[in-house]
Scaffold this motif. Sequence first.
Motif, PDB file in Angstrom:
ATOM      1  N   GLU A  90       0.826  -1.208   0.000  1.00 37.76           N
ATOM      2  CA  GLU A  90       0.000   0.000   0.000  1.00 37.76           C
ATOM      3  C   GLU A  90       0.860   1.257   0.000  1.00 37.76           C
ATOM      4  O   GLU A  90       1.921   1.306   0.629  1.00 37.76           O
ATOM      5  CB  GLU A  90      -0.889   0.050   1.250  1.00 37.76           C
ATOM      6  CG  GLU A  90      -2.236  -0.584   1.085  1.00 37.76           C
ATOM      7  CD  GLU A  90      -3.182  -0.187   2.208  1.00 37.76           C
ATOM      8  OE1 GLU A  90      -4.335   0.136   1.889  1.00 37.76           O
ATOM      9  OE2 GLU A  90      -2.792  -0.220   3.378  1.00 37.76           O
ATOM     10  N   VAL A  91       0.368   2.270  -0.678  1.00 35.90           N
ATOM     11  CA  VAL A  91       0.927   3.618  -0.587  1.00 35.90           C
ATOM     12  C   VAL A  91      -0.111   4.466   0.134  1.00 35.90           C
ATOM     13  O   VAL A  91      -1.216   4.681  -0.375  1.00 35.90           O
ATOM     14  CB  VAL A  91       1.230   4.209  -1.972  1.00 35.90           C
ATOM     15  CG1 VAL A  91       1.749   5.638  -1.845  1.00 35.90           C
ATOM     16  CG2 VAL A  91       2.248   3.333  -2.712  1.00 35.90           C
ATOM     17  N   ALA A 113      21.349   4.605 -10.510  1.00 33.68           N
ATOM     18  CA  ALA A 113      20.719   4.552 -11.832  1.00 33.68           C
ATOM     19  C   ALA A 113      19.204   4.665 -11.701  1.00 33.68           C
ATOM     20  O   ALA A 113      18.544   5.352 -12.483  1.00 33.68           O
ATOM     21  CB  ALA A 113      21.109   3.249 -12.538  1.00 33.68           C
ATOM     22  N   LYS A 114      18.647   4.034 -10.669  1.00 34.51           N
ATOM     23  CA  LYS A 114      17.201   4.061 -10.452  1.00 34.51           C
ATOM     24  C   LYS A 114      16.710   5.480 -10.170  1.00 34.51           C
ATOM     25  O   LYS A 114      15.608   5.847 -10.592  1.00 34.51           O
ATOM     26  CB  LYS A 114      16.836   3.132  -9.291  1.00 34.51           C
ATOM     27  CG  LYS A 114      15.355   3.020  -9.009  1.00 34.51           C
ATOM     28  CD  LYS A 114      15.063   2.032  -7.890  1.00 34.51           C
ATOM     29  CE  LYS A 114      15.345   0.616  -8.314  1.00 34.51           C
ATOM     30  NZ  LYS A 114      14.897  -0.383  -7.294  1.00 34.51           N
ATOM     31  N   LEU A 157       8.827   3.999  -7.183  1.00 28.27           N
ATOM     32  CA  LEU A 157       8.857   3.054  -6.059  1.00 28.27           C
ATOM     33  C   LEU A 157       7.466   2.474  -5.806  1.00 28.27           C
ATOM     34  O   LEU A 157       7.320   1.276  -5.550  1.00 28.27           O
ATOM     35  CB  LEU A 157       9.356   3.751  -4.794  1.00 28.27           C
ATOM     36  CG  LEU A 157      10.852   4.035  -4.671  1.00 28.27           C
ATOM     37  CD1 LEU A 157      11.126   4.810  -3.381  1.00 28.27           C
ATOM     38  CD2 LEU A 157      11.650   2.742  -4.690  1.00 28.27           C
ATOM     39  N   ALA A 158       6.463   3.332  -5.855  1.00 29.44           N
ATOM     40  CA  ALA A 158       5.093   2.879  -5.636  1.00 29.44           C
ATOM     41  C   ALA A 158       4.684   1.871  -6.702  1.00 29.44           C
ATOM     42  O   ALA A 158       4.085   0.827  -6.398  1.00 29.44           O
ATOM     43  CB  ALA A 158       4.141   4.074  -5.631  1.00 29.44           C
ATOM     44  N   LYS A 159       5.026   2.145  -7.951  1.00 29.99           N
ATOM     45  CA  LYS A 159       4.679   1.234  -9.043  1.00 29.99           C
ATOM     46  C   LYS A 159       5.385  -0.104  -8.891  1.00 29.99           C
ATOM     47  O   LYS A 159       4.873  -1.136  -9.338  1.00 29.99           O
ATOM     48  CB  LYS A 159       5.039   1.877 -10.382  1.00 29.99           C
ATOM     49  CG  LYS A 159       4.153   3.051 -10.771  1.00 29.99           C
ATOM     50  CD  LYS A 159       4.599   3.664 -12.081  1.00 29.99           C
ATOM     51  CE  LYS A 159       3.701   4.828 -12.488  1.00 29.99           C
ATOM     52  NZ  LYS A 159       4.173   5.478 -13.748  1.00 29.99           N
ATOM     53  N   ALA A 160       6.569  -0.089  -8.259  1.00 30.56           N
ATOM     54  CA  ALA A 160       7.331  -1.323  -8.054  1.00 30.56           C
ATOM     55  C   ALA A 160       6.804  -2.144  -6.878  1.00 30.56           C
ATOM     56  O   ALA A 160       7.318  -3.234  -6.606  1.00 30.56           O
ATOM     57  CB  ALA A 160       8.807  -0.992  -7.850  1.00 30.56           C
ATOM     58  N   GLU A 188      -2.969  10.908  -7.278  1.00 30.43           N
ATOM     59  CA  GLU A 188      -2.593  10.046  -8.394  1.00 30.43           C
ATOM     60  C   GLU A 188      -1.879   8.761  -7.975  1.00 30.43           C
ATOM     61  O   GLU A 188      -1.966   7.749  -8.678  1.00 30.43           O
ATOM     62  CB  GLU A 188      -1.701  10.828  -9.364  1.00 30.43           C
ATOM     63  CG  GLU A 188      -2.411  11.999 -10.038  1.00 30.43           C
ATOM     64  CD  GLU A 188      -1.487  12.808 -10.928  1.00 30.43           C
ATOM     65  OE1 GLU A 188      -0.280  12.477 -10.997  1.00 30.43           O
ATOM     66  OE2 GLU A 188      -1.968  13.768 -11.554  1.00 30.43           O
ATOM     67  N   VAL A 189      -1.167   8.783  -6.839  1.00 28.09           N
ATOM     68  CA  VAL A 189      -0.294   7.669  -6.495  1.00 28.09           C
ATOM     69  C   VAL A 189      -0.796   6.864  -5.301  1.00 28.09           C
ATOM     70  O   VAL A 189      -0.607   5.645  -5.238  1.00 28.09           O
ATOM     71  CB  VAL A 189       1.150   8.180  -6.229  1.00 28.09           C
ATOM     72  CG1 VAL A 189       2.073   7.034  -5.862  1.00 28.09           C
ATOM     73  CG2 VAL A 189       1.678   8.914  -7.468  1.00 28.09           C
ATOM     74  N   ALA A 190      -1.454   7.525  -4.354  1.00 29.39           N
ATOM     75  CA  ALA A 190      -1.844   6.841  -3.115  1.00 29.39           C
ATOM     76  C   ALA A 190      -2.944   5.810  -3.344  1.00 29.39           C
ATOM     77  O   ALA A 190      -3.836   6.004  -4.175  1.00 29.39           O
ATOM     78  CB  ALA A 190      -2.306   7.858  -2.080  1.00 29.39           C
TER      79      ALA A 190
END
Length: 270
Positions: A42-43, A146-147, A206-209, A225-227
């Motif tokens: 969860e975010v 790199a990330k 990070l959230a998408k991962a 948009e992300v939570a």
Amino acid sequence: MPEVNNPETVIELKRITKSFPTKNFERLVVLDDMSLNIKRGEVVCVIGPSGSGKSTMLRCINRLETLDSGEIRVLGEYVGYKEVNGSMELLSEKATAQQRQRLGMVFQQFNLFPHLTVLQNIIEAPTVVNGVHRKEATKVALELLAKVGLTSKADAYPGELSGGQQQRVAIARALAMNPEVMLFDEPTSALDPELVGEVLRVMTDLAKAGMTMIVVTHEMQFAREVADRVVIMDKAKIIEDGTPEEVFENPRSPRTREFLARVSGTNGKA
């Protein structure tokens, strides 16, 4: 180890209370009988007016502050305590530090070591605390750079970086300890407006991962948009907890509608 109530629950806050002394020898309550569960992946964005207890909550989760009452569990373990023969015993500093390694925390200020290069800042904790071989720690650090888009800055010093770049290094440094959960305490509040986006992009990735994240923020668009969930705190309590659509479009609390109208120009549906 105590059982987690829900196998997918990573963090459990159960009726936690925290107060601080004031100049008048009274107690200022900053967390008031508060409960919250965070599931794996969860975010959760936590928003609310200044002084509502948001940052203190994160600090209690990471055992940077101690509770007056209540309990916090991370991955099923009591934070700062262990259960022995039915009673609670305080953990040693060493054991508490080991617990803390499961949580990555990014603060408002970057807190990088100014005398170390970017690469050295990232490999310091894995090599010194976890005993990771320097070669392996360096490999992981370069992958993390790199990330976050900073491969070319490995040999730079923090003073040579912009604020946004320093905060991205701070995120990479936290990730180098391979945490199960990332805690963000207003990570963009010290940045110039034009640098905010680059940090939020890293957090979005990070959230998408699938990283479990608790983000204290005033960035309403990011929360929308992300939570997965948005929690609103006010006066040491949670006054709203729901999906972004529920909280922003149809808030239950009049105080939430008032707050959102002030900070983002929306008061939800009438």
